[in-house]
Design a protein around this motif. Sequence first.
Motif, PDB file in Angstrom:
ATOM      1  N   UNK A 120       0.827  -1.201   0.000  1.00  0.00           N
ATOM      2  CA  UNK A 120       0.000   0.000   0.000  1.00  0.00           C
ATOM      3  C   UNK A 120       0.865   1.255   0.000  1.00  0.00           C
ATOM      4  N   UNK A 121       0.283   2.311  -0.548  1.00  0.00           N
ATOM      5  CA  UNK A 121       0.858   3.647  -0.417  1.00  0.00           C
ATOM      6  C   UNK A 121       0.121   4.314   0.738  1.00  0.00           C
ATOM      7  N   UNK A 122       0.865   4.851   1.676  1.00  0.00           N
ATOM      8  CA  UNK A 122       0.290   5.496   2.863  1.00  0.00           C
ATOM      9  C   UNK A 122       0.433   7.006   2.696  1.00  0.00           C
ATOM     10  N   UNK A 123      -0.690   7.681   2.563  1.00  0.00           N
ATOM     11  CA  UNK A 123      -0.679   9.138   2.412  1.00  0.00           C
ATOM     12  C   UNK A 123      -0.958   9.772   3.777  1.00  0.00           C
ATOM     13  N   UNK A 186      -2.222  13.470  12.082  1.00  0.00           N
ATOM     14  CA  UNK A 186      -3.393  13.908  12.850  1.00  0.00           C
ATOM     15  C   UNK A 186      -4.547  12.924  12.677  1.00  0.00           C
ATOM     16  N   UNK A 187      -5.549  13.029  13.530  1.00  0.00           N
ATOM     17  CA  UNK A 187      -6.722  12.164  13.429  1.00  0.00           C
ATOM     18  C   UNK A 187      -7.373  12.327  12.063  1.00  0.00           C
ATOM     19  N   UNK A 188      -7.604  11.228  11.389  1.00  0.00           N
ATOM     20  CA  UNK A 188      -8.212  11.287  10.063  1.00  0.00           C
ATOM     21  C   UNK A 188      -7.260  11.674   8.981  1.00  0.00           C
ATOM     22  N   UNK A 189      -5.970  11.746   9.294  1.00  0.00           N
ATOM     23  CA  UNK A 189      -4.990  12.235   8.324  1.00  0.00           C
ATOM     24  C   UNK A 189      -4.207  11.162   7.613  1.00  0.00           C
ATOM     25  N   UNK A 190      -4.669   9.893   7.669  1.00  0.00           N
ATOM     26  CA  UNK A 190      -3.979   8.795   7.004  1.00  0.00           C
ATOM     27  C   UNK A 190      -4.933   8.119   6.024  1.00  0.00           C
ATOM     28  N   UNK A 191      -4.480   7.935   4.803  1.00  0.00           N
ATOM     29  CA  UNK A 191      -5.271   7.247   3.772  1.00  0.00           C
ATOM     30  C   UNK A 191      -4.386   6.206   3.109  1.00  0.00           C
ATOM     31  N   UNK A 192      -4.920   4.991   2.934  1.00  0.00           N
ATOM     32  CA  UNK A 192      -4.188   3.916   2.285  1.00  0.00           C
ATOM     33  C   UNK A 192      -4.719   3.678   0.871  1.00  0.00           C
ATOM     34  N   UNK A 193      -3.820   3.426  -0.050  1.00  0.00           N
ATOM     35  CA  UNK A 193      -4.192   3.045  -1.407  1.00  0.00           C
ATOM     36  C   UNK A 193      -3.366   1.833  -1.791  1.00  0.00           C
ATOM     37  N   UNK A 194      -4.038   0.780  -2.268  1.00  0.00           N
ATOM     38  CA  UNK A 194      -3.311  -0.435  -2.643  1.00  0.00           C
ATOM     39  C   UNK A 194      -2.521  -0.204  -3.909  1.00  0.00           C
TER      40      UNK A 194
END
Length: 200
Positions: A120-123, A186-194
Amino acid sequence: MALGGLLVIVCVLGYAWGAVRLGDRVQVLAVARSVAAGQSITAADLKQVPAAEDPGVQLIPATQAEQVVGRTAVVPLMAGTLLTPSLVGEAAFPPAGKVSASVALKPGQYPQGLANGSRVAVYVSPTAQGGGNGQPAPVSSSTAGSAPVRLQAVVLGVDLAGDGQGGTVITLLLDASDAPKLAGAPAGGVVLMQTSPGGA
């Protein structure tokens, strides 16, 4: 007639040569069932499969099965994966230079159907998505307009039971140098993309 006979002979020889080339395969080791990162590999986890010889790919020959049994999976191994020396290691986990970290994510912050072993790419966003009581978090001048930081990771585990607040806890294996960036999200500040196996 002589030319026709010669053509038949050439065709037969060409077919024979192609058959020999296609048959130039060796027995190598593959994963028979999923193995978690850090888990010791057993004989039941391995199977033999035929594969074409390729000098550019270091596959583990089936004759070395005894040397693989008892060693540890460096990353999560999915069934059907062809084993290479880089995928198996000693008992130490995480590998040198890597750390494991867990994040609680809400639906929409990670792809559905995410499985162990997925890349995954972790944004990581430099600003929070929201503050207390549902109010937007303040944005400092140093972070306003900043693009999310992109990290690379491998999924070690997906806990659908979550954190008790509607979030799914996902455990990641990532570079030790990237751990502070993830920890400071921060809270809600991480998004994963496969991503694909190559990381694209």
